[in-house]
Design an enzyme around this catalytic site. Structure first.
Site, PDB file in Angstrom:
ATOM      1  CD  GLN A  73      60.340 -28.393  70.492  1.00  6.16           C
ATOM      2  OE1 GLN A  73      61.205 -28.227  71.361  1.00  6.16           O
ATOM      3  NE2 GLN A  73      60.390 -29.397  69.634  1.00  6.16           N
ATOM      4  CG  HIS A 138      65.627 -29.285  71.205  1.00  8.00           C
ATOM      5  ND1 HIS A 138      66.647 -30.141  70.908  1.00  8.00           N
ATOM      6  CD2 HIS A 138      64.495 -29.897  70.753  1.00  8.00           C
ATOM      7  CE1 HIS A 138      66.170 -31.210  70.291  1.00  8.00           C
ATOM      8  NE2 HIS A 138      64.851 -31.076  70.190  1.00  8.00           N
ATOM      9  CD  GLU A 242      70.152 -39.368  78.718  1.00  9.01           C
ATOM     10  OE1 GLU A 242      71.034 -39.873  78.011  1.00  9.01           O
ATOM     11  OE2 GLU A 242      70.356 -38.376  79.458  1.00  9.01           O
ATOM     12  CE1 TYR A 263      66.125 -35.936  66.177  1.00 12.97           C
ATOM     13  CE2 TYR A 263      64.606 -37.758  66.467  1.00 12.97           C
ATOM     14  CZ  TYR A 263      65.171 -36.594  66.929  1.00 12.97           C
ATOM     15  OH  TYR A 263      64.772 -36.081  68.143  1.00 12.97           O
TER      16      TYR A 263
END
Length: 379
Positions: A73, A138, A242, A263
């Protein structure tokens, strides 16, 4: 223009490589980042693209090779232009990117440089996420300027936990620690990266610039058009994404509470939510405005629509989705509460991993997809 006509999607360019960020220049050309490290100037109609030189070296966070950028990422992430941007007198642009540390560690860096022709000059780092840690995921890393011209930047918690169980007892609690820059939103001065005046006092040892804490992986940031407050979209665990209204000193609960589940949960329902009590954040933490479950949509960006071309979406939150229900999402608000939501059905966009949506100077919407497309949404 018929404002009752349905929205339509037109691909302006399909040759981008893992695009992530987009900012409009005053002449409507676009600055577009690609995760592998390229910053592009793309013409207003999307037909031509030019590489900008002078961009800092980036890492994927997982080894730095070309394959790693596909699966990890990190890389070159967001781009923004100065609130007083002028090509002749004040051509500052801002980048967030993943910077290598010692060994296999990495972290987000925020920097700025002057755009001179097709070159980035005088680039300097303004702020670094510390500690640098190992791992390819992340990073957060969205930027947005407040009306006072201070800069908000979202910083992910770098997935520092057992990614299978994702239980609170297995997780590092650094998102809860003001001294750490994992899982935070910062607010800094644009000229030197120093902490902005008016930031909350989070106690002795707090890292400079911290605005809020307890975040997981906030990949969208926008200023509300009527209140001037910061809102973010945030990747949660399974079924716990969210939409948050982010206030000074607010604690958003991660990794102690979430409406999402580990998960490995089956089935995914209220009984498996992290933190117990159905995941309720309670008085110690800020409740999300919206959460998305039982599956994860992967919210990837955020704007509030303020143009005249889609009056039915006025002041609605719009954001991309890269997991389940891929495409473009809309949340209508009544004050600070959700009043309606939908996954917008739009041929050519629905089913795409929408990495970013931006409102253009013309009032239309511009979308980047992980498949390498720049898409215009008009009617």
């Amino acid at each position: 223009m018929d404002v009752t006509a349905p929205p339509r999607a037109t691909v302006l360019n399909s040759t981008l490589n893992m695009p992530w960020g987009l900012a409009f220049l005053p002449d409507r050309r676009m600055l577009i980042t690609q995760k592998s490290g390229a910053l592009l100037i793309v013409s207003a109609d999307g037909s031509t693209k030019t590489n900008v030189t002078g961009v800092p070296a980036v890492t994927s966070g997982g080894g730095g090779n070309a394959i790693a950028f596909q699966n990890n990422q990190g890389g070159l992430l967001d781009v923004a232009i100065d609130p007083d941007f002028d090509l002749s007198t004040n051509p500052w642009i801002y980048l967030t990117y993943v910077e290598a540390g010692s060994g296999s560690t990495a972290g987000v860096a925020v920097g700025r440089g002057r755009l001179v022709g097709n070159a980035l000059q005088n680039f300097a780092v303004l702020y670094r996420q510390l500690p640098k840690v190992s791992g390819p995921a992340h990073f957060g890393s969205r930027m947005v300027f407040r009306s006072d011209k201070t800069l908000f930047v979202t910083l992910g918690e770098r997935m520092q936990y057992d990614s299978t169980s994702e239980s609170a007892t297995m997780q590092a609690l650094e998102p809860q620690e003001p001294s750490s820059l994992l899982g935070k939103v910062i607010r800094i001065n644009r000229n030197d990266g120093s902490a902005a005046t008016g930031n909350p006092n989070l106690g002795v040892g707090a890292a400079p610039g911290v605005w809020s804490l307890g975040h997981r992986n906030p990949q969208g940031a926008a200023i509300h058009p009527t209140t001037g407050e910061l809102w973010v979209t945030e990747h949660g665990p399974l079924g716990g994404d969210e939409l948050n209204r982010v206030v000074a000193g607010g604690n958003y609960g991660w990794p102690l509470v979430s409406y999402g589940c580990p998960y490995d949960s089956s089935p995914v329902n209220a009984s498996c939510r992290i933190g117990g009590t159905n995941g309720t954040h309670g008085s110690s933490y800020r409740e999300p405005v919206s959460f998305f479950g039982p599956t994860s949509i992967g919210p990837s960006s955020l704007i509030f629509y303020t143009g005249a071309n889609f009056p039915e979406w006025e002041n609605n939150a719009l954001f991309g989705a890269i997991a389940d229900s891929k495409g473009l999402w809309r949340v209508a608000l009544n004050g600070n509460a959700e009043s309606a939501r939908e996954a917008i059905t739009l041929s050519g966009v629905t089913g795409e991993r929408v990495r970013l949506v931006r409102q253009g100077p013309d009032g239309w919407l511009y979308v980047l997809t992980d498949s390498g497309k720049l898409i215009l949404i008009d009617r």
